[in-house]
Each structure stands twice: as C-alpha cells, then as structure tokens.
Design a protein around this motif. Structure first.
Motif, short mmCIF file in Angstrom:
data_model
loop_
_atom_site.label_atom_id
_atom_site.label_comp_id
_atom_site.label_asym_id
_atom_site.label_seq_id
_atom_site.Cartn_x
_atom_site.Cartn_y
_atom_site.Cartn_z
N LEU A 52 2.64 12.77 8.40
CA LEU A 52 2.57 12.65 9.86
C LEU A 52 4.02 12.47 10.28
CD1 LEU A 52 0.72 12.24 12.05
CD2 LEU A 52 0.32 9.77 11.46
N TYR A 53 4.62 11.23 9.81
CA TYR A 53 6.01 10.96 10.63
C TYR A 53 6.86 12.06 10.21
CZ TYR A 53 10.50 8.36 11.15
OH TYR A 53 11.80 7.77 11.84
N ILE A 54 7.07 12.51 9.19
CA ILE A 54 8.18 13.82 9.04
C ILE A 54 7.84 14.88 9.86
CG2 ILE A 54 9.08 15.38 7.45
CD1 ILE A 54 9.36 12.82 5.33
N PRO A 55 6.40 15.38 9.70
CA PRO A 55 6.24 16.49 10.65
C PRO A 55 6.30 16.32 12.15
CG PRO A 55 4.48 16.07 8.95
CD PRO A 55 5.46 14.87 8.95
N LEU A 56 6.21 15.07 12.50
CA LEU A 56 6.22 14.78 13.97
C LEU A 56 7.83 14.95 14.44
CD1 LEU A 56 4.15 11.72 14.63
CD2 LEU A 56 3.95 14.06 15.58
N HIS A 90 0.76 -1.43 0.16
CA HIS A 90 0.07 0.03 -0.01
C HIS A 90 0.74 1.24 -0.15
CE1 HIS A 90 -3.64 2.33 0.19
NE2 HIS A 90 -4.21 1.78 1.24
N MET A 91 1.67 1.36 -1.11
CA MET A 91 2.94 2.48 -0.93
C MET A 91 2.20 3.80 -1.08
SD MET A 91 4.89 0.05 -4.00
CE MET A 91 5.56 1.35 -4.70
N THR A 92 1.29 4.00 -1.62
CA THR A 92 0.71 5.40 -1.39
C THR A 92 0.30 5.89 -0.21
OG1 THR A 92 -1.53 4.72 -2.27
CG2 THR A 92 0.17 5.52 -3.91
N LEU A 93 -0.34 4.83 0.72
CA LEU A 93 -0.69 5.05 2.02
C LEU A 93 0.39 5.40 2.79
CD1 LEU A 93 -2.72 5.57 4.27
CD2 LEU A 93 -2.82 2.96 4.56
N SER A 94 1.47 4.51 2.58
CA SER A 94 2.92 4.67 3.37
C SER A 94 3.53 5.90 3.22
CB SER A 94 3.83 3.55 2.98
OG SER A 94 3.25 2.22 3.20
N ARG A 95 3.43 6.35 1.69
CA ARG A 95 3.82 7.58 1.53
C ARG A 95 3.15 8.83 2.12
NH1 ARG A 95 3.30 9.49 -4.64
NH2 ARG A 95 1.09 9.27 -3.99
N PHE A 96 2.18 8.65 2.27
CA PHE A 96 1.22 9.86 3.07
C PHE A 96 1.55 9.81 4.43
CE2 PHE A 96 -2.38 10.90 5.23
CZ PHE A 96 -2.95 12.15 4.69
N LEU A 97 1.67 8.66 5.21
CA LEU A 97 1.82 8.63 6.60
C LEU A 97 3.35 9.19 6.67
CD1 LEU A 97 0.23 5.02 7.59
CD2 LEU A 97 -0.63 7.23 7.96
N THR A 101 2.75 7.00 14.39
CA THR A 101 2.41 6.75 13.13
C THR A 101 1.67 5.48 12.63
OG1 THR A 101 4.38 8.30 12.50
CG2 THR A 101 3.30 6.81 10.64
N MET A 102 2.31 4.54 13.18
CA MET A 102 1.71 3.20 12.82
C MET A 102 0.30 3.00 13.56
SD MET A 102 3.56 2.42 10.74
CE MET A 102 2.60 0.72 10.32
N LEU A 103 0.09 3.50 14.75
CA LEU A 103 -1.04 3.47 15.75
C LEU A 103 -2.16 4.15 14.86
CD1 LEU A 103 -2.71 3.00 18.11
CD2 LEU A 103 -1.83 4.95 18.99
N LEU A 104 -1.76 5.35 14.46
CA LEU A 104 -2.63 6.17 13.63
C LEU A 104 -3.13 5.46 12.28
CD1 LEU A 104 -1.81 9.71 14.43
CD2 LEU A 104 -3.70 8.51 15.33
N GLY A 105 -1.99 4.90 11.52
CA GLY A 105 -2.17 4.08 10.49
C GLY A 105 -3.20 2.99 10.78
#
Length: 515
Positions: free
Chosen positions: A293-297, A282-289, A314-318
C-alpha cells in the motif's frame, strides 16, 4: 478451537503432529494433505458453514495466481486487477456492508435496513495473505504452484485465525524441504518452550488484566485521572500480552512441525518513536501495509507532502482493516499523524544535531511514545466515539483526580499534599482500583524489564528466523534469561505450563479474533 484450551493442547495438537510425522514417512504430499485437512477441521470447529467460503476463496485465488503467473503483459494485469478486486469486494461485503449502509443513512438521510452480516473468523488475515500472493505472482516472485502446498499455505492452522500475515515466498519453500517432514527433538523442545511462554502471556497476564480493562471501558460514569489511566494501561498491556502471546504460540506450534513463522512482535512498548513502534508491533501487518500500500502509493519518493498523505492514507486503511467503525478510523488517523510528526521531528533533530541518542533523551522518548500509543488505544477499544472522548478527557484530568474512599485512612499522612493537588475521594471501587494498578505494575515490570521471547531463545535465533532488534528501543537492563536444552529449563517451563493449565478454566478468546 482455542490454543489455550484442553481440547487443543491435549487432543488436537498431539493427534495432528503424530499423524503428520507418521504419514511423512510414506509421502510428503500425504503429510501436507493431512496437515491441510487438520487445519480445515481446526477452522470448522468455529463455524462449519464458512468452510465452503474459505475453500472457494482458495480455489479462486489459486487459479487466478496461475493465470497471472503464466500470462503476459495486459493479460497479467487484468487478472491481477480482477482477483484483487474480488478479494476486496468479498472482504467489504462481510466486514464493511453494515458500516457503509449506516454511513449512507447518516449522510443522505436514508433509512436502508442493515444486513447484519456475520463476519467469518480469520477472513481479514487469509484475504490479505492471498492478495500478497497475487501481487508477488505478478511481480514474478512465485515459482511453485503445487495446489496441496498452496492449500496448506492458506489454511495452515497456526496462523489462519489471527496471523501472522504470511508471504508465499517465505512459506512455500519450507513445504518442499525434506527437513520439514522429519520429527526433530530439537524442534519439539524449542516449539514447546515458545508455546509455553506464549500461553503464559495469555493465561497468566492478559486474562488477569481483562476484567479490569473491560470493567473500565464498559462503564459510563465520569472517571478521575488515576482511574482512567489505570483502565487504559490495563487494556494496553492486556492487548499486548494477548496478541503477543498468540503470536508466540503460533510460532511455537509451527516449529514443532518444522515450519518457521516470521516474528510478529519485538518489544514494541520499548520503542523510542512511533516509526520504530510500527517496526515492532504486528510486524507482518506493518510489512504488508508498507509493501502493498504505502510503497505503491509512492512512499516518500515524491516529496514530504506526498509522503505525509501516503502515511495518512495507509494508516487510515490500516485502522479500518481492524474494524468497521469510526473509532478505528480515528485510531488509524492518529497514528498517521504521529508518523508525520515523527518524520518531521527526525529531520529537524538531525538538522539541529540534537543528542537524541543520549540515555535520558531515549528514556523520555520511550515514555512519550508509550503515552501516545495508549492515548490512541482509547479509540481502538472504546465502545463508541463519545465514550472515547470522555475517557481522553479524564486522562487529561478533566474530571479531576479521585481516589477510592477506602484508601483515605491509608493516605492520612499525605492528605495535605493531596488536598493541594485537588484529590477527592469517591465511595466504592477501592478493591477494583488497587487490583487494577497492581496488575498494571506487574505487567509493566515484565514488559519493560524482562527479555522478550526471541531474546530468551536467542541461542536458537538462526533457526527461528527471528530478526535482530531494530536498534531503536530503550529499556532498563533486562533480566539475563537464555534458553538452554537442559533439565533446569525443562523443569521451569514444565512448572510454567502446569500453572497455565491450572488457570485455563474457561478459555478466553484472543482479542484479535474479532478482526
């Protein structure tokens, strides 16, 4: 409307394509409007009552995006916060209202009634797509604001229901290109070929695994180790071929219209570690997260402790994005823990200079990664947490090793060994057991030894925008299949499509529609 239905394949798709290219001769705007209208019809096939919600969301985000794009300083930030907050509130209401109320009741001893809100199909995907648009606009990456193109960008039917999650910058320029509005024999041939492969994944593999996975997860009796692993593997391959098939079909359909969607799967079960798995699943969702999310955190820029906390969050919210339930939260936390262990192990292996690139090591890594992914799938699929725990226990051998009594006669020569291993025999289920494992073995052979769709279509790779493999996967030598625009491939794919059409019967929904 389902991609794997006669109404879509024989009516909707050809009528939409013919209308699109006929109107494109007169006006690109008319063609784009036709495709957007067809996409709304496609969405309304499920539930007409949620079209106003979709259009309201599109209108609000479009206006907010213009305010952000033409604003400055604090004004831009306020509009971004308002718009993103509104999108998240809408998603929380439809997807998490009952989950939050149940949580409050459980923790506080309250007795608030559940609202029983019906989840509009595709809301998670079009909400995330529009949040990405708003953030990209704030960062100055959005340059084109034509409303008909934005409407088409969000409603575009190949991706509207179950992704991929798209970036504004990778789609809007394509709606401006004249080439996207010209009927191309090459695009049709490539698109139909990819569509046929995706349809085969869904109809011929995933739908045949579905009864065995559902039977296992829907029963409550204790399970032996072999039965448990058979059921879990059946679901693991069903989910992969179901969602990968949908993504292939979306890419193929889009290519017919001259539009290129991003790749969403790249043989994730061949990954040598969890980090690589999330680059391939699910590469596009991984890219979005990762990007939103991950980088802004803070990503991994503030030390290992902060990196691990960011990974877990990130993975909890994913996980919760996939569904409002504790099972999904546990699934996300498991993958967060996997990623933490993976990062720590990678640092240690580099320090010790371990030969992680050696073939035996990579083979073992693929097996361990796949087993860890299957372990987490139990919580993703199980009907409740207690059932998931019971299944995990059975996978570890808590309920022993059991085989159907109908197999006892066939295994007579192995009885001494089976007795030493503590194997018992139970009454019934022999046919189900054998069929489950046969389908699992067929799916595993295809998954691990056959080339994936982009490898088959590699001669079209530049045109398809398929990214190169991440380089971490290991597999047995793949069967050499390369698509060519010739009679042999035309016949082979026609036979494959005919087999799919004969197997459609009662079309089954795609698993990711529920998210």
């Amino acid at each position: 409307m389902l991609f794997n239905s006669f109404s879509f394949i024989l009516l909707f798709l050809p009528i939409t394509a013919l209308g699109y290219f006929a109107l494109a001769r007169r006006s690109q705007v008319l063609a784009a409007g036709w495709l957007a209208a067809a996409s709304l019809f496609f969405y309304g096939w499920w539930s007409v009552e949620y079209i106003p919600l979709l259009l309201a969301s599109i209108g609000f985000n479009y206006l907010a995006g213009r305010r952000i794009g033409h604003g400055a300083g604090a004004v831009k930030w306020r509009w971004l916060a308002l718009a993103v907050g509104a999108n998240l509130l809408l998603l929380c209401y439809f997807k998490y209202a009952d989950f939050l109320i149940a949580g409050v009741n459980a923790v506080g001893g309250a007795d608030w009634p559940l609202w029983h809100v019906v989840l509009p199909i595709g809301i998670s995907f079009y909400t995330f797509t529009q949040i990405a648009f708003l953030v990209d606009t704030y960062q100055g990456k959005v340059k084109e604001y034509r409303f008909v193109h934005y409407l088409l960008f969000i409603t575009y039917f190949p991706h509207l229901i179950a992704g991929p999650v798209l970036h504004h910058a990778e789609m809007m320029p394509q709606f401006e290109r004249k080439e996207s509005y010209r009927l191309s024999a090459a695009n049709v041939a490539i698109g139909l070929s990819i569509f046929a492969i995706g349809l085969a994944k869904k109809v011929l593999i995933a739908d045949n695994l579905s009864p065995h996975a559902n039977f296992f997860f829907n029963q409550s009796d204790p399970q032996g180790l072999l039965v448990a692993w058979g059921g879990v593997l059946a679901y693991a391959f069903q989910l992969y071929f179901d969602f990968s098939g949908y993504s292939d079909m979306a890419i193929g359909i889009s290519r017919i219209f001259g539009i290129r969607l991003p790749l969403n799967f790249d043989s994730p079960y061949k990954s040598v570690n969890i980090i690589d798995f999330w680059r391939r699943w699910h590469m596009t969702l991984s890219r979005f997260l990762r990007d939103y999310l991950y980088i802004p955190l803070g990503g991994g820029r503030r030390g290992d402790v902060r990196r691990y906390l960011n990974l877990m969050l990130t993975m909890l919210l994913g996980g919760l994005w996939h569904g409002a339930g504790w099972n999904f939260a546990v699934w996300g936390l498991l993958h967060g823990a996997y990623l933490m262990v993976n990062h720590a192990w990678a640092a240690l292996a580099a320090r010790l200079r371990l030969p992680t690139g050696a073939p035996p090591w990579r083979l073992a890594s693929v097996g361990l990664t796949f087993a860890a992914v299957c372990f987490a799938w139990v919580f993703f699929r199980a009907t409740d947490f207690a059932r998931a725990v019971a299944i995990v226990g059975a996978m570890w051998g808590h309920d022993g090793i059991a085989l159907p009594a109908s197999l006892a006669g066939h295994l007579h020569a192995l009885r001494p060994l089976l007795d030493k291993l503590g194997v018992t025999f139970y009454i019934g289920g022999g046919t189900r057991f054998v069929q489950t494992w046969l389908w699992v073995l067929v799916a595993a052979a295809i998954c691990f030894t056959m080339p994936n769709t982009q490898q088959i279509m590699r001669r079209c790779e530049p045109a398809l925008d398929f990214r190169a493999g991440a380089g971490g996967a290991w597999s047995l030598p793949a069967v050499p299949l390369t698509w060519l625009p010739n009679r042999r491939w035309a016949v082979a794919l026609s036979v494959l499509m005919l087999a799919c059409l004969l197997s459609l019967g009662r079309p089954a929904e795609f698993l990711y529609f529920q998210f």
